[in-house]
Design an enzyme around this catalytic site. Structure first.
Site, PDB file in Angstrom:
ATOM      1  N   VAL A 200       5.144 -10.374  -1.695  1.00 31.52           N
ATOM      2  CA  VAL A 200       4.439  -9.104  -1.788  1.00 31.52           C
ATOM      3  C   VAL A 200       5.187  -8.263  -2.806  1.00 31.52           C
ATOM      4  O   VAL A 200       6.387  -8.046  -2.683  1.00 31.52           O
ATOM      5  CB  VAL A 200       4.405  -8.374  -0.427  1.00 31.52           C
ATOM      6  CG1 VAL A 200       3.779  -6.994  -0.570  1.00 31.52           C
ATOM      7  CG2 VAL A 200       3.653  -9.211   0.592  1.00 31.52           C
ATOM      8  N   GLY A 201       4.496  -7.822  -3.834  1.00 33.31           N
ATOM      9  CA  GLY A 201       5.124  -6.995  -4.860  1.00 33.31           C
ATOM     10  C   GLY A 201       5.194  -5.551  -4.432  1.00 33.31           C
ATOM     11  O   GLY A 201       4.815  -5.165  -3.324  1.00 33.31           O
TER      12      GLY A 201
ATOM     13  N   GLY B   4       9.286  -5.827  -9.383  1.00 32.21           N
ATOM     14  CA  GLY B   4       8.897  -5.122  -8.167  1.00 32.21           C
ATOM     15  C   GLY B   4       9.976  -5.039  -7.118  1.00 32.21           C
ATOM     16  O   GLY B   4      10.089  -4.036  -6.405  1.00 32.21           O
TER      17      GLY B   4
ATOM     18  N   THR C 273       0.683  -5.709 -14.705  1.00 35.34           N
ATOM     19  CA  THR C 273       0.480  -4.657 -13.728  1.00 35.34           C
ATOM     20  C   THR C 273       0.188  -3.380 -14.497  1.00 35.34           C
ATOM     21  O   THR C 273       0.771  -3.135 -15.538  1.00 35.34           O
ATOM     22  CB  THR C 273       1.747  -4.495 -12.858  1.00 35.34           C
ATOM     23  OG1 THR C 273       1.984  -5.720 -12.174  1.00 35.34           O
ATOM     24  CG2 THR C 273       1.600  -3.368 -11.861  1.00 35.34           C
TER      25      THR C 273
END
Length: 168
Positions: free
Chosen positions: A43-44, A68, A14
């Protein structure tokens, strides 16, 4: 074509980027889904404003990489920017958010074994990258060292050390 170049290797990572124009305008972005073989439907934090990134023209900008779920729970990027609004430096604002993450991980460790080590330090990584309205930057990390990238008119492109909250 990409698979032929990489083979079975899964490239991950990321990235966060905050920018400040010469007119004082802020912007930021954070890439998403650096986690290979993620759980379907996960979902991050990257696309969640306030967790993976946050930018406010009156206070500063922040974003993160790492676990996350912890950034979401702490609303980490928003926490950093709000600390700067109250007058904290970028490094102090980032460390304030990481202290929150640490407290939350310690509380959750009773039902999530392995979340913290024997010393009560989070057993995961989270890095926050911070940009103040005056162009001051900071990179902070829960664990370990490392560096983050900076580019400005005075110093050009370079790597700066992350400030670590919990030494190894």
């Amino acid at each position: 074509a990409v698979a032929a170049l990489l083979g079975a290797q899964r490239v991950t990572g990321t990235l966060h980027c905050s920018g400040l124009s010469t007119r004082g305008e802020l912007a930021c972005t954070t890439t998403t889904s650096g986690l290979s073989f993620k759980i379907p439907g996960r979902v991050g934090d990257s696309p969640i404003v306030g967790a993976g990134l946050y930018c406010d023209q009156e206070a500063g900008s922040a974003g993160g990489t790492g676990r996350g779920e912890s950034a979401i729970l702490a609303n980490a990027s928003f926490t950093v920017v709000e600390a700067m609004r109250r007058g904290a430096s970028p490094v102090d604002a980032g460390l304030e958010a990481l202290h929150r993450v640490t407290r939350q991980a310690r509380r959750a460790a009773s039902w999530q074994p392995g979340l913290v080590d024997d010393a009560g330090v989070p057993a995961f990584g989270l890095q926050l990258y911070v940009l103040g309205l005056d162009g001051t930057t900071a990179g902070v990390s829960l664990r370990g060292g490392g560096k983050y990238a900076v580019a400005d008119l005075e110093g050009g492109p370079r790597h700066e050390p992350l400030v670590t909250l919990h030494a190894r």
